[in-house]
Design a protein around this motif. Sequence first.
Motif, short mmCIF file in Angstrom:
data_model
loop_
_atom_site.label_atom_id
_atom_site.label_comp_id
_atom_site.label_asym_id
_atom_site.label_seq_id
_atom_site.Cartn_x
_atom_site.Cartn_y
_atom_site.Cartn_z
N PRO A 167 0.86 -1.20 0.00
CA PRO A 167 0.00 0.00 0.00
C PRO A 167 0.89 1.25 0.00
N PRO A 168 0.55 2.28 -0.77
CA PRO A 168 1.36 3.51 -0.76
C PRO A 168 1.47 4.07 0.65
N LEU A 169 2.66 4.59 0.96
CA LEU A 169 2.91 5.10 2.31
C LEU A 169 3.22 6.59 2.23
N LEU A 170 2.47 7.37 3.02
CA LEU A 170 2.73 8.81 3.07
C LEU A 170 3.32 9.14 4.44
N ILE A 171 4.52 9.72 4.44
CA ILE A 171 5.09 10.16 5.71
C ILE A 171 4.78 11.64 5.84
N ALA A 172 3.84 11.95 6.73
CA ALA A 172 3.35 13.33 6.86
C ALA A 172 4.02 13.99 8.06
N CYS A 173 4.85 15.00 7.78
CA CYS A 173 5.59 15.70 8.84
C CYS A 173 4.68 16.80 9.38
N GLN A 188 13.54 13.19 6.55
CA GLN A 188 13.86 12.05 5.66
C GLN A 188 15.33 11.63 5.83
N ASP A 189 16.24 12.59 5.83
CA ASP A 189 17.67 12.27 5.98
C ASP A 189 17.95 11.54 7.29
N HIS A 190 17.38 12.07 8.37
CA HIS A 190 17.63 11.45 9.68
C HIS A 190 17.00 10.05 9.74
N LEU A 191 15.83 9.92 9.14
CA LEU A 191 15.17 8.61 9.18
C LEU A 191 15.96 7.58 8.39
N GLU A 192 16.49 7.98 7.24
CA GLU A 192 17.27 7.03 6.43
C GLU A 192 18.47 6.54 7.22
N PHE A 227 14.95 5.53 1.08
CA PHE A 227 13.55 5.21 0.80
C PHE A 227 13.34 4.85 -0.68
N SER A 228 14.21 5.38 -1.53
CA SER A 228 14.06 5.09 -2.96
C SER A 228 14.46 3.65 -3.30
N HIS A 229 15.03 2.92 -2.31
CA HIS A 229 15.44 1.53 -2.55
C HIS A 229 14.31 0.54 -2.24
N LEU A 230 13.14 1.04 -1.95
CA LEU A 230 12.08 0.12 -1.49
C LEU A 230 11.28 -0.52 -2.62
N GLY A 231 11.70 -0.31 -3.83
CA GLY A 231 11.06 -0.97 -4.98
C GLY A 231 9.62 -0.55 -5.16
N LYS A 232 8.74 -1.57 -5.12
CA LYS A 232 7.32 -1.28 -5.41
C LYS A 232 6.64 -0.49 -4.30
N LYS A 234 5.87 2.44 -2.49
CA LYS A 234 6.08 3.85 -2.81
C LYS A 234 5.93 4.71 -1.55
N VAL A 235 6.97 5.48 -1.24
CA VAL A 235 6.93 6.33 -0.04
C VAL A 235 7.04 7.79 -0.45
N ASP A 236 6.12 8.63 0.03
CA ASP A 236 6.18 10.07 -0.22
C ASP A 236 6.31 10.80 1.11
N PHE A 237 6.96 11.94 1.09
CA PHE A 237 7.07 12.81 2.27
C PHE A 237 6.32 14.11 1.98
N ILE A 238 5.56 14.59 2.96
CA ILE A 238 4.95 15.92 2.83
C ILE A 238 5.05 16.65 4.17
N GLU A 239 4.87 17.97 4.12
CA GLU A 239 4.79 18.76 5.36
C GLU A 239 3.34 19.18 5.54
N CYS A 240 2.87 19.18 6.77
CA CYS A 240 1.49 19.62 7.02
C CYS A 240 1.32 20.11 8.45
N ASN A 241 0.26 20.81 8.71
CA ASN A 241 -0.16 21.05 10.08
C ASN A 241 -1.69 21.04 10.14
N ALA A 242 -2.19 20.18 11.03
CA ALA A 242 -3.64 20.06 11.17
C ALA A 242 -4.18 21.26 11.94
N LYS A 243 -3.31 21.80 12.81
CA LYS A 243 -3.71 22.97 13.62
C LYS A 243 -3.17 24.23 12.95
#
Length: 263
Positions: A167-173, A188-192, A227-232, A234-243
């Motif tokens: 399933p596509p994975l969104l990492i929402a900062c 992303q850098d620190h997580l890698e 993250f680009s080594h994960l093949g099929k 798919k991981v995306d990173f975005i920035e957001c704030n709910a508040k």
Amino acid sequence: MNYRCCEPIIDMSYSIERYLDICQEYVGEENMLYFVFGVSFIISLLFYLVWKLVAGGKVKRRGILFVGLSGAGKTYLLSKILTGQEIETVTSLKENQATYASEKGALNIIDIPGQEAIRQKFFDQFKDTAKGIIFLIDSESFSKDLKDVAEYLFNILTDQNVLKCVPPLLIACNKQDLLTSKSKKVIQDHLEKELNTVRKTRSAALSSIDGEEATVHLGVKGKPFEFSHLGKLKVDFIECNAKGDSENESRLDELLLWLNRQA
Ligand SMILES: Nc1nc2c(ncn2[C@@H]2O[C@H](COP(=O)(O)OP(=O)(O)OP(=O)(O)O)[C@@H](O)[C@H]2O)c(=O)[nH]1
Ligand SMILES: [Mg+2]
């Protein structure tokens, strides 16, 4: 009728022969091969359709899982997306579910509690339904939480069900309204780097149990994790704030765009 042991088989092969004779009479000897191929094809097609209906219908994925550490803002985000309301939240001890009507169809959002002791149990309970996963990060407390975030993310990225269904994975900062929040690039850098460490630690732990070299399948073997080594997967990173802060409204446009794409 009183059959002896091999009589029914002889009887059956006689019937098949009779049927074949009849068919031959109708389609002609020269077309018999085509006829047999045609019938086999139709039977296989019927089997395939029945299998598709039974197996395909059973696991229809409409779920979007909200995962992340406790305090990342999952429940707050769920309320904001569904009702537009800014609510007071408390630590979730069970999942919250709601239907999100996207432009292309309904999705079932499941907010998985982030408390360490219970999150795996709830993730396992709902992972079969995941059409997509949003991993929410508190970008303000990220440096302090890094180890814990990486451990949780590692478990998700190496989960057998996730690897199978990708399933596509969104990492929402999240919490970008706060001044000291980290950007998605820094996160992303620190997580890698941290996932690289977790991969080594887990492999070493497995080797000491098995007494031989064990591998944890994450990324490309022998190369630092990206993250680009994960093949099929798919991981995306975005920035957001709910508040929103005093000057700005919440910032959820990219997250909603991703969500609508999954429907
Ligand atoms: N500043 C800021 N605070 C936020 C934002 N989103 C959520 N919060 C706050 O973060 C705190 C935790 O939010 P929750 O939604 O309860 O966190 P959770 O991820 O559901 O936590 P668990 O239920 O324990 O897994 C709350 O006080 C929210 O008001 C945001 O974008 N910015
Ligand atoms: Mg919650």
